[in-house]
Motif scaffolding. Structure first.
Motif, short mmCIF file in Angstrom:
data_model
loop_
_atom_site.label_atom_id
_atom_site.label_comp_id
_atom_site.label_asym_id
_atom_site.label_seq_id
_atom_site.Cartn_x
_atom_site.Cartn_y
_atom_site.Cartn_z
N ALA A 118 -65.45 9.25 -23.10
CA ALA A 118 -65.06 10.02 -24.28
C ALA A 118 -66.10 11.11 -24.56
CB ALA A 118 -64.90 9.09 -25.49
N TYR A 158 -64.54 14.64 -23.96
CA TYR A 158 -64.13 15.18 -25.27
C TYR A 158 -65.25 15.26 -26.29
CZ TYR A 158 -59.51 15.43 -23.47
OH TYR A 158 -58.43 15.79 -22.71
N PHE A 184 -72.69 10.35 -31.04
CA PHE A 184 -71.40 9.96 -30.47
C PHE A 184 -71.28 8.45 -30.41
CE2 PHE A 184 -67.83 9.55 -27.70
CZ PHE A 184 -67.09 10.70 -27.91
N TRP A 223 -65.65 2.64 -34.46
CA TRP A 223 -64.25 2.48 -34.07
C TRP A 223 -64.06 1.19 -33.25
CZ3 TRP A 223 -59.39 2.41 -34.31
CH2 TRP A 223 -58.55 2.39 -33.19
N PRO A 261 -55.74 5.39 -35.88
CA PRO A 261 -56.14 6.23 -37.01
C PRO A 261 -55.78 7.71 -36.85
CG PRO A 261 -57.87 4.67 -36.52
CD PRO A 261 -56.82 4.49 -35.46
N THR A 290 -58.61 10.73 -18.76
CA THR A 290 -58.96 11.72 -19.79
C THR A 290 -58.18 11.50 -21.09
OG1 THR A 290 -57.40 13.33 -18.86
CG2 THR A 290 -59.71 13.49 -18.16
N TYR A 331 -57.19 8.58 -22.33
CA TYR A 331 -57.88 7.46 -22.99
C TYR A 331 -59.17 7.97 -23.65
CZ TYR A 331 -60.16 2.79 -23.28
OH TYR A 331 -60.80 1.65 -23.69
N ALA A 332 -59.89 8.82 -22.93
CA ALA A 332 -61.13 9.39 -23.47
C ALA A 332 -60.85 10.18 -24.75
CB ALA A 332 -61.80 10.28 -22.42
N GLU A 333 -59.75 10.92 -24.77
CA GLU A 333 -59.44 11.73 -25.95
C GLU A 333 -59.11 10.83 -27.15
OE1 GLU A 333 -56.56 14.85 -25.34
OE2 GLU A 333 -57.08 15.82 -27.25
N GLU A 387 -60.34 7.81 -27.62
CA GLU A 387 -61.61 7.21 -28.05
C GLU A 387 -62.47 8.20 -28.81
OE1 GLU A 387 -63.03 4.07 -27.93
OE2 GLU A 387 -61.00 3.44 -27.48
N ALA A 388 -62.31 9.49 -28.48
CA ALA A 388 -63.12 10.51 -29.14
C ALA A 388 -62.53 10.93 -30.49
CB ALA A 388 -63.26 11.73 -28.23
N ASN A 390 -60.36 8.81 -32.71
CA ASN A 390 -59.96 7.83 -33.71
C ASN A 390 -60.97 7.61 -34.83
OD1 ASN A 390 -57.31 7.03 -33.25
ND2 ASN A 390 -57.90 5.75 -31.51
N ASN A 391 -62.27 7.66 -34.51
CA ASN A 391 -63.19 7.26 -35.57
C ASN A 391 -63.28 8.25 -36.72
OD1 ASN A 391 -64.97 5.17 -36.56
ND2 ASN A 391 -66.46 6.84 -36.60
N LYS A 392 -63.19 9.53 -36.41
CA LYS A 392 -63.24 10.54 -37.47
C LYS A 392 -62.09 10.30 -38.46
CE LYS A 392 -63.18 15.58 -38.10
NZ LYS A 392 -61.77 15.83 -38.49
#
Lengths: 357, 357
Positions: A123, A127, A336, A343, B216, B273, B275-277, B279-280, B282-284
């Motif tokens: 991630a 990203y 990061f 999460w 999220p 990629t 999956y990476a997006e 993970e990058a 959701n937390n925000k």
């Protein structure tokens, strides 16, 4: 002359059309060499690189041919980066933390103690700022990096005595390189540097008390269960070790856009399939180590992990104080990780717990 | 004639050489259409598919051109599989569990309650029997599948009342499709089927008491926090939802090996990629839901998860009893999951715990 012209004109026309139809790249063929930091036929690592090379050749219909060499076959394993940097070799595969002596910030691109796992590393790379920073870190060396594999969470290592408390780390001679080694030194141990081929004998002859290596699959293969009886988890020092595909910058720039994208895509593909192969291989070995070889598989005590975590923060802060680039990458990495960890608490962690209900 | 021959021979020679040099594939150009199950511009999902199409076009230097259509633009979203099966459309992107009515075993290729997470699904696909079984499951329909994305662990969903015990599931009207819905029905609830566009209004007007959606990032975007105040985790029903790239078999067979490998590699690349997006991203959104929109983010109680897990085993056993192919895939899935879960205990789980020390 009329007869000549009558024959010649359509032929010249056909020739012109064919030349136009011929894709501009078709004339260029790239015969490249690729060196790695792995022993010949080293499973998952070296075999993955061979798959990468084959994929690139297939996708490019032979316009890129890659001859793969294991460590030592063409250049010594730990000269992979230099060879690619100098351009004597076009491609390499290894792990960025091997180049820590040259550029300390590279360590974040592989694994740092108590750092991110595979999913978070990807991630951050794809990203977040991870890959951009990696490119910046390697730019002065004329090397272009891509994530090209992941071992997943490694094991904590093999010990010939039990680790019941922080005190048991004092005086411990352990083969553990890099930042993990610095943490062990802070805990009162003595980190020892040994190449893979020297580990077994050193452990068996008690020149060292402990060693880390990779995970159950590779550790079983190295026979470490014959040299030490305690196998600790988790691999706090390497929670999601990233492997790299590196390309010489001039060689990279010489590729047309289609071939650049082919190399990039093959690296991404290797990134996901190599991790998958690790995940598919480790448990069988873990079971054999436990059942067949009667290894004691033990968790590090909570207070040992807590202390190692505390010391890790000290080590990383010290390194950051010495090197602005290290600090820049560390800041991005830390932010990061904090975000992804929050999460993970409500996603992967909560789900893992749910499975155990 | 001598003069003609003198001019003609080298030209004919050049023509022959050029024709030989011209790669055999260069003449073939494939103008393909790709339909998806996603709304237009749907972030991460549809935007990922657009990236896939662009990658394939770049790697093939334009020999494959893919026109991408969102759900409903060319065929209705849920006719994606049929369109690709019939060959009116060459490529599709969606999720295999949408085709459960046609082939129940397909559900294992996306997500099943209390099933495998992303890392284990990939290990099963690439280095277990997963992808082989998937190909077998789709073969009667003339469709070739590839893993092409993963959402990671989803959230448990939005509820307009608290879930304190198993009793609170009784009478609960929840939008939850597929196997998860069958489990909720067994727990005394009423699963409701609603398309994405209908969820918000139904929840806001209390036609339903609860809904699951994605995670999220997408849930915030749908505004669900304005319609319900409790947001539960983890997504026990979708622990690592796999997205798919599907190709019509005849279209696939018409591609030369280089273009086949290009499509396959672009799908693997999308797999990692996308999956990476997630993970990058959701937390925000999770933080905003908590801090800005004052959503209560709560874990399902342990006894609720335990009961849902028990009921899941009943549901899967019943489905397996009805369909030999479902049973065959279930057996492979279960064995692989047991193996990977055992490894996860000493790797990812132990490491996650170590981070919290």
């Amino acid at each position: 002359m009329i007869k000549i012209t009558r024959w010649l004109m359509p032929l010249l026309g056909a020739l012109t059309m064919l030349t136009a139809a011929l894709p501009s790249y078709a004339a260029d063929t790239f015969n490249w060499k690729m060196v790695t930091t792995w022993p010949p036929n080293f499973p998952i690592f070296q075999t993955g690189v061979v798959r990468f090379a084959k994929d690139v050749e297939t996708m490019s219909n032979g316009r890129i041919k890659i001859q793969v060499f294991a460590g030592g076959e063409l250049v010594p394993a730990l000269q992979t980066f230099d060879a690619v940097s100098q351009g004597t070799i076009e491609l390499g595969h290894g792990a960025a933390y091997y180049w820590a002596g040259k550029v300390p910030a590279a360590q974040f691109m592989t694994a740092v103690p108590f750092g991110m796992t595979a999913k978070a590393m990807n991630a951050w790379f794809y990203y977040g700022d991870g890959l951009k920073l990696w490119q910046e870190v390697y730019a002065p060396f004329g090397v272009v990096p891509f994530p090209g594999g992941n071992t997943g969470v490694q094991m904590g290592g093999w010990f010939n005595k039990k680790i019941d408390s922080v005190k048991d780390l004092q005086g411990l001679k352990m083969r553990i390189p890099g930042l993990g080694g610095k943490v062990i030194a802070k805990a009162g141990g003595t980190p020892v540097l040994l190449a893979g081929g020297e580990i077994y004998t050193a452990l068996e002859r008690k020149t060292i008390d402990a060693t880390e290596w990779v995970g159950p699959f590779h550790d079983e293969r190295l026979g470490l269960y014959r040299a030490a009886q305690y196998y600790y988890y988790p691999g706090w020092h390497e929670p999601g070790t990233v492997l790299e595909v590196i390309v010489n910058k001039k060689a990279w720039d010489s590729l047309p856009p289609d071939l650049q994208k082919i190399v990039e895509s093959a690296a991404s593909s290797l990134n996901v399939t190599m991790y998958a192969e690790f995940e598919a291989s480790n448990n069988k070995a873990l079971r054999e180590l436990k059942e067949k070889y009667k290894v004691q598989i033990l968790p590090f005590p909570a207070d040992v992990l807590k202390e190692l975590h505390r010391l890790t923060k000290e080590v990383l802060a010290e390194e950051a104080g010495k090197d602005p680039l290290f600090k820049k990458v560390y800041d991005s990495f830390l932010a990061f990780q904090a975000d992804n960890d929050a999460w993970t608490v409500v996603s992967d962690d909560a789900y893992s717990n749910a499975l155990k209900e």
